[in-house]
Enzyme design. Structure first.
Site, PDB file in Angstrom:
ATOM      1  N   ASP A 108      98.928   5.589 -25.472  1.00  0.00           N
ATOM      2  CA  ASP A 108      97.976   4.936 -26.381  1.00  0.00           C
ATOM      3  C   ASP A 108      98.648   4.395 -27.631  1.00  0.00           C
ATOM      4  OD1 ASP A 108      98.549   7.441 -27.414  1.00  0.00           O
ATOM      5  OD2 ASP A 108      96.526   8.226 -27.170  1.00  0.00           O
ATOM      6  N   ASP A 155      88.868  17.982 -29.879  1.00  0.00           N
ATOM      7  CA  ASP A 155      87.594  17.664 -29.207  1.00  0.00           C
ATOM      8  C   ASP A 155      87.762  17.554 -27.685  1.00  0.00           C
ATOM      9  OD1 ASP A 155      88.923  15.246 -28.921  1.00  0.00           O
ATOM     10  OD2 ASP A 155      87.361  14.016 -29.861  1.00  0.00           O
ATOM     11  N   HIS A 202      89.940  15.706 -26.001  1.00  0.00           N
ATOM     12  CA  HIS A 202      90.354  14.410 -25.437  1.00  0.00           C
ATOM     13  C   HIS A 202      91.772  14.476 -24.862  1.00  0.00           C
ATOM     14  CE1 HIS A 202      91.944  12.947 -29.642  1.00  0.00           C
ATOM     15  NE2 HIS A 202      92.903  13.560 -28.993  1.00  0.00           N
ATOM     16  N   GLU A 208      87.893   9.756 -25.755  1.00  0.00           N
ATOM     17  CA  GLU A 208      87.012  10.619 -26.539  1.00  0.00           C
ATOM     18  C   GLU A 208      85.835  11.096 -25.678  1.00  0.00           C
ATOM     19  OE1 GLU A 208      88.256  11.656 -29.017  1.00  0.00           O
ATOM     20  OE2 GLU A 208      88.725  10.234 -30.603  1.00  0.00           O
TER      21      GLU A 208
HETATM   22  P1  PGA Z   1      98.529  16.720 -31.652  1.00  0.00           P
HETATM   23  O1  PGA Z   1      97.560  15.641 -31.017  1.00  0.00           O
HETATM   24  O2  PGA Z   1      99.604  16.983 -30.650  1.00  0.00           O
HETATM   25  O3  PGA Z   1      99.070  16.067 -32.900  1.00  0.00           O
HETATM   26  O4  PGA Z   1      97.720  17.935 -31.940  1.00  0.00           O
HETATM   27  C1  PGA Z   1      97.128  15.821 -29.693  1.00  0.00           C
HETATM   28  C2  PGA Z   1      96.105  14.774 -29.308  1.00  0.00           C
HETATM   29  O5  PGA Z   1      95.261  14.396 -30.126  1.00  0.00           O
HETATM   30  O6  PGA Z   1      96.117  14.352 -28.148  1.00  0.00           O
END
Ligand code: PGA
Length: 260
Positions: free
Chosen positions: A67, A136, A138, A143
């Site tokens: 992404d 959350d 995802h 999302e």
């Molecule tokens: P993070 O993000 O590794 O910085 O916790 C993970 C994500 O949002 O997929």
């Protein structure tokens, strides 16, 4: 799904790195799916160490990132292009023309998303996809309520994601609201998945992913549908798993298990 619980973050990063090494040993021209965020940093550091000290070769590897934020130029310090360059690509020998990261600045998102999907297909599909997980639930920027068969497209970020990512920006208002992201369906097409999670803040999302129902409210739960998915987590991220003893028993018993 296999759940691997390691006591510490460095240990889980090493397990993940070994899985990447196994794929590269079996297929030196593998297609790797890359993730950004804090969680895979330990994995990338270990891969860089193996490249520098033990000759791990990436010269035939192709990569696709999950992404990118919409609106951030490639040299923006919070862009995922910048993250990948600084934390991984500039330290290893992947040919720059083999690196694919969704564009956050294209003039035609729809066409770009179609092209990106086609490039993955034309490169033979992703052999191993690395995943983090949002608080959350995802995966990539899929999302809650994202279609579980979605493909690469634009998504609007949910409030918990904007809150989580605000730590990287000067002001909360600076966090982009839109992202271009592989879909859940794109991710499920990869031959192998490894999902990494570390820390208490991920414990609920991890438990929902592994032991909850498959639901678009926790898009990571879709990996239950995958035939070769490994969830690699540290002790803190494992605290809400009900079947923890079972996963640990399986992991420890492996050397004695029948192989045929
Ligand atoms: P993070 O993000 O590794 O910085 O916790 C993970 C994500 O949002 O997929």
């Amino acid at each position: 799904m296999e759940v691997i619980i390691k006591q510490t973050y460095p240990e889980m990063s090493q397990v993940a790195a070994q899985l990447v090494v196994d794929v590269l040993n079996a297929k030196p021209n593998a297609v790797l799916g890359m993730a950004t965020g804090s969680t895979p940093l330990g994995l990338y550091q270990e891969l860089v160490r193996l490249h520098k000290n033990e000759g791990l070769d990436f010269s035939q590897v192709t990569t696709f990132n999950l992404d990118e934020y919409v609106g951030l130029p490639v040299d923006h310090p919070q862009s995922y292009h910048h993250f990948m360059r600084e934390n991984f690509f500039k330290h290893v020998n992947i040919p720059p023309q083999n690196v694919y990261i969704p564009s956050g600045t294209t003039s035609n998102y729809h066409a770009f998303c179609q092209w990106f999907e086609k490039r993955i297909e034309d490169c033979g599909g992703i052999d191993l996809q690395i995943l983090g997980i949002g608080s959350d639930g995802h995966i990539a920027f899929n999302e809650p309520t994202s279609s579980l068969s979605s493909r690469t497209r634009l998504k609007t970020l949910a409030k918990p994601t904007i809150d989580d990512n605000a730590r990287f920006f000067e002001r909360r208002e600076d966090v982009p609201v839109y992202a271009i992201t592989m879909g859940v369906g794109t991710i499920l097409d990869a031959r192998k998945l490894i999902l990494l999670a570390s820390g208490n803040a991920k414990a609920t999302a991890v438990a929902q992913t592994v032991e909850g129902p498959i639901t678009s409210m926790v898009t990571a739960s879709a990996i239950q549908l995958h035939r070769d998915a490994k969830v690699i987590i540290d002790d803190e991220a494992a605290t809400e798993l009900r079947m923890r003893d079972y996963y640990e028993f399986i992991y420890q018993a492996q050397p004695g298990a029948p192989t045929t």
